[in-house]
Write an enzyme that holds these catalytic residues in place. Structure first.
Site, PDB file in Angstrom:
ATOM      1  N   GLU A  67       0.823  -1.220   0.000  1.00 58.71           N
ATOM      2  CA  GLU A  67       0.000   0.000   0.000  1.00 58.71           C
ATOM      3  C   GLU A  67       0.854   1.265   0.000  1.00 58.71           C
ATOM      4  O   GLU A  67       0.489   2.272   0.601  1.00 58.71           O
ATOM      5  CB  GLU A  67      -0.955   0.002   1.213  1.00 58.71           C
ATOM      6  CG  GLU A  67      -1.883  -1.192   1.275  1.00 58.71           C
ATOM      7  CD  GLU A  67      -2.826  -1.290   0.083  1.00 58.71           C
ATOM      8  OE1 GLU A  67      -3.083  -0.248  -0.545  1.00 58.71           O
ATOM      9  OE2 GLU A  67      -3.282  -2.395  -0.232  1.00 58.71           O
ATOM     10  N   ASN A  70       6.642   2.854   3.174  1.00 56.89           N
ATOM     11  CA  ASN A  70       6.694   3.945   4.148  1.00 56.89           C
ATOM     12  C   ASN A  70       7.704   5.008   3.747  1.00 56.89           C
ATOM     13  O   ASN A  70       7.554   6.182   4.093  1.00 56.89           O
ATOM     14  CB  ASN A  70       7.026   3.402   5.533  1.00 56.89           C
ATOM     15  CG  ASN A  70       5.854   2.648   6.145  1.00 56.89           C
ATOM     16  OD1 ASN A  70       4.848   2.407   5.488  1.00 56.89           O
ATOM     17  ND2 ASN A  70       5.991   2.273   7.407  1.00 56.89           N
ATOM     18  N   ASP A  71       8.743   4.618   3.007  1.00 56.25           N
ATOM     19  CA  ASP A  71       9.748   5.588   2.575  1.00 56.25           C
ATOM     20  C   ASP A  71       9.137   6.600   1.597  1.00 56.25           C
ATOM     21  O   ASP A  71       9.346   7.812   1.725  1.00 56.25           O
ATOM     22  CB  ASP A  71      10.923   4.869   1.907  1.00 56.25           C
ATOM     23  CG  ASP A  71      11.428   3.708   2.743  1.00 56.25           C
ATOM     24  OD1 ASP A  71      12.274   3.936   3.613  1.00 56.25           O
ATOM     25  OD2 ASP A  71      10.942   2.578   2.534  1.00 56.25           O
TER      26      ASP A  71
END
Length: 246
Positions: A67, A70-71
């Site tokens: 999804e 995060n980076d």
């Protein structure tokens, strides 16, 4: 965070992408940290299959990738944060410290008024509210300084943007827990003292992290990291030999 963003969506707020990204980052990383700490507390047994915690840890790892990694989401949060948190008069939802009624899960409670006109309902959380406000102001100052310095090239300053994103995530978390604790106090819930203690503790710790994240950013250190990374890429691996010579 989940209740807050759901309430914003239920109210018909069309712009909640940054809050969704923050919630995904925070949730996936908090879950990983809790599972990792659980294994550490359990010692060697935590690594065994029987308790089942090692399976939880392995399953949780994918959430920091799926999804949207995060980076990448951190870059989005930082750039969006320049537009939203960098202009306090335009804050919306929890970032604007809504009153306790509007902070109810599902949007229960009174009207908060249009964005930019909402005011904090401290509900006994004056210290937390003051810390959150200070962090918001510091974020606005930092955002303005970075945009003046880098302009459109700010998108290339990814070490800087990570620090900015971490600060934005903490500020949003401060506003959310403050809103929830204020609601509990306003409704006289039996859990209100405990929620207030949670809010106070979180805001104190997040306040320190934000001050650290947004302190004058060491551009020389970032340049060093960029040079080190470039050397590793150019070399195709470790640049220096091991002490044993292989």
């Amino acid at each position: 965070m989940a209740f807050m963003i759901s309430a914003n969506m239920d109210r018909g707020d069309p712009d909640f992408q940054m809050e969704a990204a923050i919630s995904k980052i925070f949730g996936s990383e908090a879950a990983w940290a809790v599972a990792d700490e659980c294994i550490q507390v359990m010692g060697g047994m935590g690594f065994m299959q029987e308790p089942g915690v090692e399976r939880v840890l392995r399953d949780l790892r994918i959430f920091r990738i799926f999804e949207g990694t995060n980076d990448i989401l951190r870059l989005f949060v930082a750039l969006q944060g320049f537009q939203v948190l960098g202009h306090p008069q335009g804050l919306r939802g929890p970032a604007g410290l809504p009153d306790s009624g509007g902070a109810a899960p599902g949007g229960a409670g009174g009207s908060q008024g249009p964005p930019g006109q909402r005011r904090p309902h401290h509900g006994g959380g004056d210290a937390e509210a003051a810390q959150t406000t200070q962090c918001l102001e510091l974020f606005a100052e930092t955002a303005e300084a970075l945009l003046l310095k880098h302009g459109k090239k700010i998108v290339e300053e990814q070490f800087v943007l990570k620090r900015v994103a971490d600060a934005a995530i903490d500020v949003y978390g401060m506003a959310v827990v403050l809103a929830r604790a204020s609601r509990a106090l306003g409704l006289g819930l039996p859990t209100a003292p405990h929620e207030r203690l949670l809010s106070l503790t979180w805001c104190q710790e997040a306040h320190e992290r934000v001050l650290t994240s947004l302190r004058p950013l060491p551009t020389r250190s970032f340049r060093n990291l960029r040079d080190l990374a470039g050397a590793v890429v150019e070399s195709g691996g470790v640049v220096v030999p091991t002490p044993l010579g292989f």
